[in-house]
Design a protein around this motif. Sequence first.
Motif, PDB file in Angstrom:
ATOM      1  N   GLY A  74      45.672  35.423  41.870  1.00  0.00           N
ATOM      2  CA  GLY A  74      46.134  35.941  40.632  1.00  0.00           C
ATOM      3  C   GLY A  74      46.567  37.733  40.301  1.00  0.00           C
ATOM      4  O   GLY A  74      47.276  38.031  41.466  1.00  0.00           O
ATOM      5  N   PHE A  75      46.284  37.778  39.117  1.00  0.00           N
ATOM      6  CA  PHE A  75      47.446  38.984  38.903  1.00  0.00           C
ATOM      7  C   PHE A  75      46.489  40.415  39.541  1.00  0.00           C
ATOM      8  O   PHE A  75      44.568  40.649  38.863  1.00  0.00           O
ATOM      9  N   LEU A  76      47.031  41.306  39.975  1.00  0.00           N
ATOM     10  CA  LEU A  76      46.080  42.491  40.239  1.00  0.00           C
ATOM     11  C   LEU A  76      46.018  43.673  39.269  1.00  0.00           C
ATOM     12  O   LEU A  76      46.858  44.162  38.602  1.00  0.00           O
ATOM     13  N   CYS A  77      44.706  43.561  39.385  1.00  0.00           N
ATOM     14  CA  CYS A  77      43.826  44.306  37.780  1.00  0.00           C
ATOM     15  C   CYS A  77      45.021  46.006  38.250  1.00  0.00           C
ATOM     16  O   CYS A  77      44.600  47.158  37.540  1.00  0.00           O
ATOM     17  N   GLN A  78      44.579  46.116  39.167  1.00  0.00           N
ATOM     18  CA  GLN A  78      45.530  47.760  39.437  1.00  0.00           C
ATOM     19  C   GLN A  78      46.655  47.758  38.973  1.00  0.00           C
ATOM     20  O   GLN A  78      47.310  48.928  38.782  1.00  0.00           O
ATOM     21  N   CYS A  79      47.761  47.076  38.480  1.00  0.00           N
ATOM     22  CA  CYS A  79      49.207  47.077  37.796  1.00  0.00           C
ATOM     23  C   CYS A  79      49.033  46.355  35.989  1.00  0.00           C
ATOM     24  O   CYS A  79      49.679  46.957  35.956  1.00  0.00           O
ATOM     25  N   CYS A  80      47.685  46.143  36.074  1.00  0.00           N
ATOM     26  CA  CYS A  80      46.908  45.095  34.632  1.00  0.00           C
ATOM     27  C   CYS A  80      46.239  46.778  33.598  1.00  0.00           C
ATOM     28  O   CYS A  80      45.930  46.454  32.644  1.00  0.00           O
ATOM     29  N   GLY A  81      46.061  47.595  34.129  1.00  0.00           N
ATOM     30  CA  GLY A  81      45.742  48.982  33.432  1.00  0.00           C
ATOM     31  C   GLY A  81      44.010  48.820  33.468  1.00  0.00           C
ATOM     32  O   GLY A  81      43.529  50.278  33.957  1.00  0.00           O
ATOM     33  N   GLY A  82      43.520  48.495  35.257  1.00  0.00           N
ATOM     34  CA  GLY A  82      42.154  48.283  35.689  1.00  0.00           C
ATOM     35  C   GLY A  82      42.417  49.413  36.821  1.00  0.00           C
ATOM     36  O   GLY A  82      43.590  49.708  36.856  1.00  0.00           O
ATOM     37  N   THR A  83      41.929  49.421  37.672  1.00  0.00           N
ATOM     38  CA  THR A  83      42.317  49.361  39.601  1.00  0.00           C
ATOM     39  C   THR A  83      41.295  48.245  40.095  1.00  0.00           C
ATOM     40  O   THR A  83      41.453  47.019  39.311  1.00  0.00           O
ATOM     41  N   TYR A  84      41.130  49.096  41.117  1.00  0.00           N
ATOM     42  CA  TYR A  84      41.122  47.451  41.981  1.00  0.00           C
ATOM     43  C   TYR A  84      39.327  47.105  42.017  1.00  0.00           C
ATOM     44  O   TYR A  84      39.100  46.043  42.597  1.00  0.00           O
ATOM     45  N   ASN A  85      38.780  48.152  41.338  1.00  0.00           N
ATOM     46  CA  ASN A  85      37.238  47.716  41.181  1.00  0.00           C
ATOM     47  C   ASN A  85      37.003  47.837  39.552  1.00  0.00           C
ATOM     48  O   ASN A  85      35.606  47.438  40.013  1.00  0.00           O
ATOM     49  N   SER A  86      37.580  47.839  38.730  1.00  0.00           N
ATOM     50  CA  SER A  86      37.172  48.456  37.717  1.00  0.00           C
ATOM     51  C   SER A  86      38.768  46.942  36.325  1.00  0.00           C
ATOM     52  O   SER A  86      39.500  46.883  36.914  1.00  0.00           O
ATOM     53  N   CYS A  87      38.192  46.404  35.770  1.00  0.00           N
ATOM     54  CA  CYS A  87      38.350  45.862  34.253  1.00  0.00           C
ATOM     55  C   CYS A  87      39.478  47.176  33.373  1.00  0.00           C
ATOM     56  O   CYS A  87      39.295  47.832  33.980  1.00  0.00           O
ATOM     57  N   PRO A  88      40.431  46.139  33.360  1.00  0.00           N
ATOM     58  CA  PRO A  88      41.395  46.815  32.209  1.00  0.00           C
ATOM     59  C   PRO A  88      40.736  47.072  30.515  1.00  0.00           C
ATOM     60  O   PRO A  88      39.661  46.276  30.423  1.00  0.00           O
TER      61      PRO A  88
END
Length: 172
Positions: A74-88
């Motif tokens: 899927g899409f990495l949350c790190q690139c979508c405004g979140g981090t690898y631990n948290s949602c955007p």
Amino acid sequence: MKFLDRLFEKSARNVAQRSSRRGLLKGLGAVLVGGASVPLLPVARAAAPAAPEHPVEEGDPASCDYWRYCAVDGFLCQCCGGTYNSCPPGTEMSTITWVGTCRNPVDGRNYVISYNDCCGVGQCGTCLCQRDERDRPLYRSDKSNDINWCLGSKSYVYNCSTAIVVGLAFDQ
């Protein structure tokens, strides 16, 4: 000595007058059943809880080659405004998840990674990553990372995926 004999005889007679054989059997049964259930009680197995394992982080979390993403799809949350631990912001973490075991190249240890989808806003559309290291043929669809795991959330709309370290994997 006669004093002790009279004392014990009087106490034994008082107990005999106030109790019955059935009462004795009932009490004995309660002690046996209660004693047998003692191992079932929760017990603190250690004096102090062990500190959670925090792996040494190295590399770019926005790259598909980052060590935590060995089983992501899927899409990495790190690139979508979140981090690898948290949602955007504006999304919520899914209540259901899939897991993978990834090797951290820095310390050479395997970690259990929980991949949670973030749901509620349209697809992020950046940093698409599909890695299926040690993937097996699909026999059960609920064990696949290709499912929209947002089905257990308020919104079914998938946004991105996180990669949260759950703990250290036991090597066999």
